[in-house]
Design a protein around this motif. Structure first.
Motif, PDB file in Angstrom:
ATOM      1  N   VAL A  47      -6.333  -0.500  -7.484  1.00  0.00           N
ATOM      2  CA  VAL A  47      -7.505  -0.500  -6.608  1.00  0.00           C
ATOM      3  C   VAL A  47      -8.767  -0.371  -7.457  1.00  0.00           C
ATOM      4  O   VAL A  47      -9.732  -1.132  -7.301  1.00  0.00           O
ATOM      5  CB  VAL A  47      -7.432   0.645  -5.572  1.00  0.00           C
TER       6      VAL A  47
ATOM      7  N   PHE B  91      -8.797  -5.811   0.339  1.00  0.00           N
ATOM      8  CA  PHE B  91      -7.369  -5.559   0.185  1.00  0.00           C
ATOM      9  C   PHE B  91      -6.610  -5.895   1.464  1.00  0.00           C
ATOM     10  O   PHE B  91      -6.974  -5.446   2.551  1.00  0.00           O
ATOM     11  CB  PHE B  91      -7.130  -4.100  -0.204  1.00  0.00           C
TER      12      PHE B  91
ATOM     13  N   ASP C 193       0.807  -1.226   0.000  1.00  0.00           N
ATOM     14  CA  ASP C 193       0.000   0.000   0.000  1.00  0.00           C
ATOM     15  C   ASP C 193       0.844   1.283   0.000  1.00  0.00           C
ATOM     16  O   ASP C 193       0.358   2.365   0.357  1.00  0.00           O
ATOM     17  CB  ASP C 193      -0.986   0.016   1.168  1.00  0.00           C
TER      18      ASP C 193
ATOM     19  N   ASP D 253      -1.181   1.203  -5.816  1.00  0.00           N
ATOM     20  CA  ASP D 253      -1.909   1.013  -4.554  1.00  0.00           C
ATOM     21  C   ASP D 253      -1.214   1.876  -3.492  1.00  0.00           C
ATOM     22  O   ASP D 253      -0.072   1.583  -3.126  1.00  0.00           O
ATOM     23  CB  ASP D 253      -1.867  -0.447  -4.088  1.00  0.00           C
TER      24      ASP D 253
END
Length: 294
Positions: free
Chosen positions: A74, A90, A55, A61
């Motif tokens: 995403v 996720f 992330d 992401d």
């Protein structure tokens, strides 16, 4: 006391081969399950697709200041999940452990600007390619540069020690032979290179398409730049990684990607995040042979 210590050491020596055998069996068993078990019915019953991501990977992401997860992948994974009647869930993972997480079932797929390399194809299965992440020549929108040939005699900027610099030197016939002095101005980061481009000190910047597109669209004024695809350089093929045993999931994700290409969703996501008007989608059969290796 000494006799007990000796006996304990003897027990350890006797048990060590069993411990090693058990560990090896566990790894082999996990690999067997990953290569032979189709988990689609379990996924469908759960109603969610567990997606492993890093992330911090802009623009694929990453998290906004408020913690919200956003990005190219995403949007795309949510759209695919919707086609399949699922919700995208996720899971932030340690990127170095991504394939282990996939094999042990913590996640259903790796979806994070993931390049389908030959070595990875031996271990896991891949969907069809949904993005070619190569290099792009970035120029000012008001310039008369429309292709690489138009860079003849002009000044080029490149981030030092980047893949762009490697490709520039490795394939001199593409751009190196054209630009002024046959060498670029090198920068510590792409931001500095773009600043000089905007100021007119250079006429182009060679950079990775993913970052260049995101920078031009989101960080800089998106009316200032245009991207020219450097298709002559080798491209990284970006796809979704899955377990080899998940043949149903592989087929369904490939189908969903095709739906999103036809209805224009893939093009819109490319335009939104990368600033490119691309609707590219690789053939379904591209990784079929490696996916069938069980």
């Amino acid at each position: 006391m000494k006799k007990k210590i000796i006996n304990f050491e003897l027990v350890l020596i006797l048990l060590l081969p069993l411990i090693v055998f058990t560990s090896g069996f566990k790894i082999q068993n996990e690999n067997y399950r990953a290569n032979h078990t189709d988990t689609w019915e379990r996924i469908k019953k759960r109603g969610t697709l567990l997606i492993g991501v890093d992330d911090t990977f802009v623009p694929m992401d990453f998290r906004k200041k408020n913690g919200q997860l956003v990005g190219y992948d995403v949007d795309l994974s949510r759209a695919v999940a919707k086609v399949l009647g699922l919700k995208a869930d996720f899971q932030s993972i340690d990127w170095s452990m991504k394939e282990t997480e996939l094999k042990n079932g913590t996640i259903d797929c790796i979806w994070n600007g993931y390049t389908a390399t030959p070595s990875r194809q031996k271990r896991i299965a891949f969907s069809r390619v949904y993005e070619l992440s190569g290099q792009s020549l970035v120029v000012r929108k008001n310039s008369k540069i429309k292709n690489f040939k138009d860079m003849k005699g002009k000044v080029l900027g490149i981030q030092e020690s980047s893949t762009a610099q490697t490709d520039f030197d490795k394939y001199p016939q593409v751009l190196k032979r054209l630009v002024k002095g046959q060498k670029p101005i090198l920068y510590q980061d792409n931001s500095s290179a773009f600043m000089d481009l905007q100021a007119g000190r250079t006429q182009g910047v060679l950079a990775g398409t993913v970052y260049a597109g995101y920078y031009a669209t989101h960080i800089a004024n998106n009316n200032n730049y245009k991207l020219i695809s450097a298709s002559a350089y080798p491209a990284d093929r970006v796809a979704i990684g899955m377990r080899k045993g998940d043949r149903t999931l592989i087929n369904k994700i490939n189908y969903a990607l095709g739906v999103l290409q036809k209805d224009g969703t893939l093009r819109r996501i490319n335009k939104k995040w990368l600033g490119i008007n691309s609707n590219y989608l690789g053939p379904v059969a591209e990784f079929q042979k490696s996916n069938n290796n069980r």
